[in-house]
Write a protein that holds these residues in place. Structure first.
Motif, mmCIF file in Angstrom:
data_model
loop_
_atom_site.group_PDB
_atom_site.id
_atom_site.type_symbol
_atom_site.label_atom_id
_atom_site.label_comp_id
_atom_site.label_asym_id
_atom_site.label_seq_id
_atom_site.Cartn_x
_atom_site.Cartn_y
_atom_site.Cartn_z
ATOM 1 N N MET A 1 -9.898 -18.743 -12.781
ATOM 2 C CA MET A 1 -9.734 -17.315 -12.822
ATOM 3 C C MET A 1 -9.794 -16.761 -11.398
ATOM 4 N N GLU A 2 -8.831 -15.919 -11.065
ATOM 5 C CA GLU A 2 -8.803 -15.306 -9.736
ATOM 6 C C GLU A 2 -9.781 -14.144 -9.676
ATOM 7 N N PRO A 3 -10.416 -13.974 -8.514
ATOM 8 C CA PRO A 3 -11.316 -12.809 -8.387
ATOM 9 C C PRO A 3 -10.496 -11.521 -8.425
ATOM 10 N N PRO A 4 -11.098 -10.454 -8.926
ATOM 11 C CA PRO A 4 -10.368 -9.182 -8.985
ATOM 12 C C PRO A 4 -10.095 -8.635 -7.583
ATOM 13 N N GLU A 5 -9.042 -7.863 -7.479
ATOM 14 C CA GLU A 5 -8.729 -7.203 -6.209
ATOM 15 C C GLU A 5 -9.876 -6.261 -5.845
ATOM 16 N N THR A 6 -10.175 -6.178 -4.576
ATOM 17 C CA THR A 6 -11.247 -5.275 -4.128
ATOM 18 C C THR A 6 -10.720 -4.129 -3.282
ATOM 19 N N THR A 7 -9.415 -4.120 -3.034
ATOM 20 C CA THR A 7 -8.822 -3.011 -2.281
ATOM 21 C C THR A 7 -7.607 -2.486 -3.036
ATOM 22 N N SER A 8 -7.283 -1.255 -2.744
ATOM 23 C CA SER A 8 -6.094 -0.619 -3.310
ATOM 24 C C SER A 8 -5.499 0.305 -2.269
ATOM 25 N N THR A 9 -4.214 0.558 -2.395
ATOM 26 C CA THR A 9 -3.579 1.559 -1.551
ATOM 27 C C THR A 9 -3.783 2.908 -2.212
ATOM 28 N N VAL A 10 -4.361 3.821 -1.459
ATOM 29 C CA VAL A 10 -4.683 5.158 -1.946
ATOM 30 C C VAL A 10 -3.907 6.159 -1.105
ATOM 31 N N THR A 11 -3.269 7.106 -1.776
ATOM 32 C CA THR A 11 -2.547 8.165 -1.075
ATOM 33 C C THR A 11 -3.338 9.455 -1.200
ATOM 34 N N LEU A 12 -3.666 10.023 -0.066
ATOM 35 C CA LEU A 12 -4.345 11.315 -0.007
ATOM 36 C C LEU A 12 -3.527 12.247 0.873
ATOM 37 N N ARG A 13 -3.363 13.464 0.424
ATOM 38 C CA ARG A 13 -2.723 14.491 1.248
ATOM 39 C C ARG A 13 -3.854 15.295 1.868
ATOM 40 N N VAL A 14 -4.073 15.095 3.158
ATOM 41 C CA VAL A 14 -5.211 15.706 3.842
ATOM 42 C C VAL A 14 -4.707 16.751 4.826
ATOM 43 N N ASN A 15 -5.136 17.973 4.622
ATOM 44 C CA ASN A 15 -4.749 19.091 5.481
ATOM 45 C C ASN A 15 -3.232 19.170 5.634
ATOM 46 N N GLY A 16 -2.538 18.900 4.518
ATOM 47 C CA GLY A 16 -1.087 19.027 4.491
ATOM 48 C C GLY A 16 -0.319 17.796 4.948
ATOM 49 N N VAL A 17 -1.017 16.729 5.340
ATOM 50 C CA VAL A 17 -0.361 15.518 5.818
ATOM 51 C C VAL A 17 -0.687 14.383 4.852
#
Length: 177
Positions: A1-17
């Motif tokens: 069994m493979e270990p679960p992923e511990t990172t993800s790509t997260v999109t945040l719109r911060v101060n309009g960017v």
């Protein structure tokens, strides 16, 4: 069994960017802002959502960013103190804090400013507080007038170790009149 992923790509719109960040699942919004985007306005005060130094606006609502997992807020719109001014023109709350000396050491000020902005919007939308007179609360969604008592109650989650509360309330009153 493979270990679960511990990172993800997260999109945040911060101060309009918009930012796409590869984050550990345990990364808070506060840590994403400070450590990954270099936005150090929001402060890590207590790291338990008890002081309000980390307050930012997430999708227009004030929140303690130290408890929010970034992966749970993928796609969110985040406003920090760095996003309040427009160019060289201070936001009216920032100008009022300067005018009224609504800060001393300044550590809590970014959280105070973001909380005040969110609080003004909440009252404007008719959200009552514990001190809102029942007759006014019954008129919801009519805006709740922001008396000094209302402001103090609504800002009670933001602590100032220097004790600049009187000036903070006065600055907020100046903007809401």
């Amino acid at each position: 069994m493979e270990p679960p992923e511990t990172t993800s790509t997260v999109t945040l719109r911060v101060n309009g960017v918009q930012h796409s960040l590869d984050l550990d699942h345990r990364t808070t919004v506060l840590d994403a802002l400070r450590e990954h985007l270099g936005l150090t306005g929001a402060k890590k005060g207590c790291d338990h959502a008890q002081c309000g130094a980390c307050t930012v606006l997430v999708d227009g609502r004030r929140t303690n960013s130290c408890l929010l997992l970034a992966v749970a807020h993928d796609g969110a719109e985040v406003t920090t103190v760095e996003g309040l001014a427009e160019g060289d023109a201070l936001h009216p709350l920032q100008a009022a804090f300067l005018e009224r000396d609504g800060f001393q050491c300044g550590y809590c000020t970014p959280g105070q400013l973001c909380s005040a902005l969110g609080m003004i919007a909440e009252a404007g939308a008719g959200a009552p507080s514990l001190v809102t007179p029942p007759a006014e609360a019954a008129l919801s969604p009519a805006p709740v007038p922001l008396s000094p008592e209302e402001i103090r109650e609504r800002m009670s989650g933001n602590l100032c170790r220097c004790g600049a509360y009187g000036n903070i309330v006065a600055a907020i009153e100046d903007v809401t009149r």
